[in-house]
Design a protein around this motif. Structure first.
Motif, PDB file in Angstrom:
ATOM      1  N   LEU A 110       0.822  -1.208   0.000  1.00  0.00           N
ATOM      2  CA  LEU A 110       0.000   0.000   0.000  1.00  0.00           C
ATOM      3  C   LEU A 110       0.861   1.266   0.000  1.00  0.00           C
ATOM      4  CD1 LEU A 110      -2.811  -1.034   2.523  1.00  0.00           C
ATOM      5  CD2 LEU A 110      -3.128  -0.533   0.085  1.00  0.00           C
ATOM      6  N   LYS A 111       2.011   1.220   0.657  1.00  0.00           N
ATOM      7  CA  LYS A 111       2.917   2.365   0.661  1.00  0.00           C
ATOM      8  C   LYS A 111       3.439   2.658  -0.739  1.00  0.00           C
ATOM      9  CE  LYS A 111       4.501   1.938   5.456  1.00  0.00           C
ATOM     10  NZ  LYS A 111       5.667   1.651   6.349  1.00  0.00           N
ATOM     11  N   LYS A 112       3.589   1.614  -1.544  1.00  0.00           N
ATOM     12  CA  LYS A 112       4.061   1.775  -2.924  1.00  0.00           C
ATOM     13  C   LYS A 112       2.946   2.245  -3.852  1.00  0.00           C
ATOM     14  CE  LYS A 112       7.589  -1.824  -2.380  1.00  0.00           C
ATOM     15  NZ  LYS A 112       8.067  -3.169  -2.830  1.00  0.00           N
ATOM     16  N   HIS A 113       1.705   2.121  -3.386  1.00  0.00           N
ATOM     17  CA  HIS A 113       0.545   2.546  -4.178  1.00  0.00           C
ATOM     18  C   HIS A 113      -0.322   3.452  -3.294  1.00  0.00           C
ATOM     19  CE1 HIS A 113       1.253  -0.388  -7.485  1.00  0.00           C
ATOM     20  NE2 HIS A 113       1.861  -1.042  -6.516  1.00  0.00           N
ATOM     21  N   PRO A 114       0.176   4.671  -3.031  1.00  0.00           N
ATOM     22  CA  PRO A 114      -0.465   5.543  -2.026  1.00  0.00           C
ATOM     23  C   PRO A 114      -1.885   5.987  -2.362  1.00  0.00           C
ATOM     24  CG  PRO A 114       1.220   6.727  -3.252  1.00  0.00           C
ATOM     25  CD  PRO A 114       1.363   5.296  -3.616  1.00  0.00           C
ATOM     26  N   SER A 115      -2.303   5.821  -3.596  1.00  0.00           N
ATOM     27  CA  SER A 115      -3.668   6.227  -3.951  1.00  0.00           C
ATOM     28  C   SER A 115      -4.692   5.135  -3.658  1.00  0.00           C
ATOM     29  CB  SER A 115      -3.742   6.591  -5.434  1.00  0.00           C
ATOM     30  OG  SER A 115      -3.480   5.456  -6.252  1.00  0.00           O
ATOM     31  N   VAL A 116      -4.218   3.941  -3.279  1.00  0.00           N
ATOM     32  CA  VAL A 116      -5.110   2.792  -3.059  1.00  0.00           C
ATOM     33  C   VAL A 116      -5.533   2.720  -1.595  1.00  0.00           C
ATOM     34  CG1 VAL A 116      -5.272   0.262  -3.112  1.00  0.00           C
ATOM     35  CG2 VAL A 116      -4.110   1.486  -4.963  1.00  0.00           C
ATOM     36  N   ARG A 117      -6.783   2.334  -1.365  1.00  0.00           N
ATOM     37  CA  ARG A 117      -7.303   2.138  -0.014  1.00  0.00           C
ATOM     38  C   ARG A 117      -7.735   0.683   0.160  1.00  0.00           C
ATOM     39  NH1 ARG A 117      -4.945   6.016  -0.044  1.00  0.00           N
ATOM     40  NH2 ARG A 117      -5.518   8.156   0.593  1.00  0.00           N
ATOM     41  N   MET A 118      -7.468   0.130   1.348  1.00  0.00           N
ATOM     42  CA  MET A 118      -7.834  -1.247   1.665  1.00  0.00           C
ATOM     43  C   MET A 118      -8.738  -1.257   2.893  1.00  0.00           C
ATOM     44  SD  MET A 118      -7.492  -4.151   3.677  1.00  0.00           S
ATOM     45  CE  MET A 118      -6.082  -3.904   4.750  1.00  0.00           C
ATOM     46  N   PHE A 119      -9.903  -1.890   2.781  1.00  0.00           N
ATOM     47  CA  PHE A 119     -10.859  -1.981   3.882  1.00  0.00           C
ATOM     48  C   PHE A 119     -11.132  -3.448   4.198  1.00  0.00           C
ATOM     49  CE2 PHE A 119     -11.880   1.640   1.169  1.00  0.00           C
ATOM     50  CZ  PHE A 119     -11.929   2.707   2.052  1.00  0.00           C
ATOM     51  N   ASP A 295     -14.469  10.833  -0.974  1.00  0.00           N
ATOM     52  CA  ASP A 295     -13.942  12.066  -0.384  1.00  0.00           C
ATOM     53  C   ASP A 295     -12.444  11.961  -0.118  1.00  0.00           C
ATOM     54  OD1 ASP A 295     -14.259  14.668   0.564  1.00  0.00           O
ATOM     55  OD2 ASP A 295     -14.651  14.018   2.618  1.00  0.00           O
ATOM     56  N   LEU A 296     -11.742  11.194  -0.974  1.00  0.00           N
ATOM     57  CA  LEU A 296     -10.310  10.993  -0.780  1.00  0.00           C
ATOM     58  C   LEU A 296      -9.575  12.330  -0.732  1.00  0.00           C
ATOM     59  CD1 LEU A 296      -9.391   7.937  -3.052  1.00  0.00           C
ATOM     60  CD2 LEU A 296      -9.633   8.011  -0.573  1.00  0.00           C
ATOM     61  N   GLY A 297      -8.650  12.415   0.190  1.00  0.00           N
ATOM     62  CA  GLY A 297      -7.870  13.642   0.327  1.00  0.00           C
ATOM     63  C   GLY A 297      -8.355  14.542   1.436  1.00  0.00           C
ATOM     64  N   SER A 298      -9.601  14.362   1.885  1.00  0.00           N
ATOM     65  CA  SER A 298     -10.092  15.196   2.974  1.00  0.00           C
ATOM     66  C   SER A 298      -9.546  14.670   4.299  1.00  0.00           C
ATOM     67  CB  SER A 298     -11.618  15.200   3.015  1.00  0.00           C
ATOM     68  OG  SER A 298     -12.114  14.001   3.579  1.00  0.00           O
ATOM     69  N   PRO A 299      -9.264  15.541   5.250  1.00  0.00           N
ATOM     70  CA  PRO A 299      -8.739  15.105   6.552  1.00  0.00           C
ATOM     71  C   PRO A 299      -9.666  14.117   7.259  1.00  0.00           C
ATOM     72  CG  PRO A 299      -8.434  17.460   6.287  1.00  0.00           C
ATOM     73  CD  PRO A 299      -9.303  17.017   5.147  1.00  0.00           C
ATOM     74  N   ASP A 300     -10.980  14.358   7.171  1.00  0.00           N
ATOM     75  CA  ASP A 300     -11.926  13.480   7.853  1.00  0.00           C
ATOM     76  C   ASP A 300     -11.904  12.080   7.255  1.00  0.00           C
ATOM     77  OD1 ASP A 300     -14.335  12.941   9.630  1.00  0.00           O
ATOM     78  OD2 ASP A 300     -15.205  12.569   7.651  1.00  0.00           O
ATOM     79  N   ALA A 301     -11.935  11.990   5.928  1.00  0.00           N
ATOM     80  CA  ALA A 301     -11.921  10.684   5.263  1.00  0.00           C
ATOM     81  C   ALA A 301     -10.631   9.939   5.564  1.00  0.00           C
ATOM     82  CB  ALA A 301     -12.114  10.854   3.762  1.00  0.00           C
ATOM     83  N   GLU A 302      -9.519  10.643   5.530  1.00  0.00           N
ATOM     84  CA  GLU A 302      -8.240   9.983   5.774  1.00  0.00           C
ATOM     85  C   GLU A 302      -8.129   9.524   7.222  1.00  0.00           C
ATOM     86  OE1 GLU A 302      -4.609   8.328   4.671  1.00  0.00           O
ATOM     87  OE2 GLU A 302      -6.321   9.045   3.516  1.00  0.00           O
TER      88      GLU A 302
END
Length: 339
Positions: A110-119, A295-302
């Motif tokens: 995930l660090k190598k693909h910073p735009s990806v999210r895993m849930f 809402d990627l990029g927002s402080p709340d979402a992150e």
């Protein structure tokens, strides 16, 4: 709106698909099944979804932004890894990964693909009733322990008495199965999400002839109290789950579904909490995951995402400690240094 693909054709995939359609959170575009005929049978009339039998092609598709992975537990790591390498967001059915080494490798990827999210799809902690429990705990004078129960007879149990049908995935060590890795995950999530990571976690299993636990009791040790978790796939029970204050406590029908939740005050009066639960318990997680991805990029979402990711890692670690204390091992463990 993001496009989502579903991996797997079991009942839980059907429930997830129904939740996606009910919420309108994603556009369901593709389905992965090892057999195309099984994939076609999975679809309801009016569901215009591309069925693929190649996971690589699914990951290559420009019609997929998010992949929900509901394959057997032991396949989660390899499929999640490939999806991340293709910059697809992933929702991995619980338990996300078989052991801490797999989890660590996913974090590195995930660090190598910073735009990806895993849930991790631990649906119980995303329900309104769970949020109501957390709020009530913050209002109680003290917390002095809990007993969390989730016991449900598996429809796969009769197959164990019929060798011709083979061992069901959920009861096979080859597929990282067993009661703890199935229903028990919800209970560990309850505990870690509400009380934090325990100081110590142990598990006493009742083993099946297949090499996994059919039921068992775990103890999570905290600084000032214990949490007991009781799980089973070989019997059903109506035993309620409780979180203890002093004279007051929170009571739920079980630690997995959380359909009926109440607070019992010091005078013994029951006060209903939360709300009537929908027939589909996955609505909450689908809504919460999509709200973060939208809402990627927002402080709340992150902040919410990082909280869930740390929680998932802690639950994985606790499950590993419990398995190790019980001497339960899977073939997937042998490929990594788990000291």
């Amino acid at each position: 709106m993001l496009n989502i693909a579903i991996v797997g054709t079991g009942w839980i995939s059907r429930q997830f698909a129904d939740a996606v359609e009910a919420t309108g959170a994603f556009a369901w575009t593709e389905l992965f099944s090892r057999k195309s005929s099984k994939g076609e049978q999975f679809l309801n009339p009016g569901e215009h979804v591309t069925v693929r039998t190649s996971f690589a092609e699914l990951c290559d598709s420009d019609q997929v932004d998010v992949i929900y992975i509901a394959s057997p537990n032991s396949a989660h790591f390899s499929q999640a890894s490939e999806a991340i390498r293709h910059d697809k967001h992933i929702i991995v059915e619980k338990p996300a990964f078989s052991n801490p080494v797999e989890f660590r490798k996913i974090l590195e990827l995930l660090k190598k693909h910073p735009s990806v999210r895993m849930f991790e799809a631990a649906r119980n902690i995303h329900t309104k009733n769970f949020h109501a429990i957390a709020k009530k705990l913050s209002e109680m004078d003290s917390v002095n322990g809990a007993t969390l129960s989730y016991m449900k007879y598996s429809s796969k149990m009769p197959m164990l008495n019929d060798p011709a049908q083979g061992v069901p995935n959920v009861f096979s060590p080859d597929f990282s199965g067993g009661a703890l890795q199935d229903l028990g995950v919800y209970l560990v999530y309850d505990a870690v999400a509400l009380f934090g990571k325990p100081k110590e976690a142990t598990y006493i299993p009742c083993m099946l002839s297949t090499g996994v636990d059919g039921m068992g009791t775990g103890v999570l040790r905290y600084d000032d109290f214990l949490v007991t978790v009781i799980t089973s796939k070989t019997v059903s029970s109506s035993m309620r789950s409780e979180i203890y204050g002093t004279k007051d406590y929170i009571s739920a029908d079980d630690g997995g579904e959380l359909r009926n939740v109440c607070y019992v005050n010091r005078d013994g009066k029951e006060e209903p909490m939360g709300e009537t639960v929908s027939d589909n318990p996955m609505l909450g997680e689908v809504g919460e995951f999509s709200s973060v991805l939208d809402d990627l990029g927002s402080p709340d979402a992150e902040s919410r995402y990082q909280h869930w990711l740390r929680l998932s890692e802690d639950v994985n670690s606790v499950l590993w400690d419990m398995r190790r204390s019980a001497g339960i091992s899977f073939p997937s463990d042998s490929s990594a240094d788990l000291r």
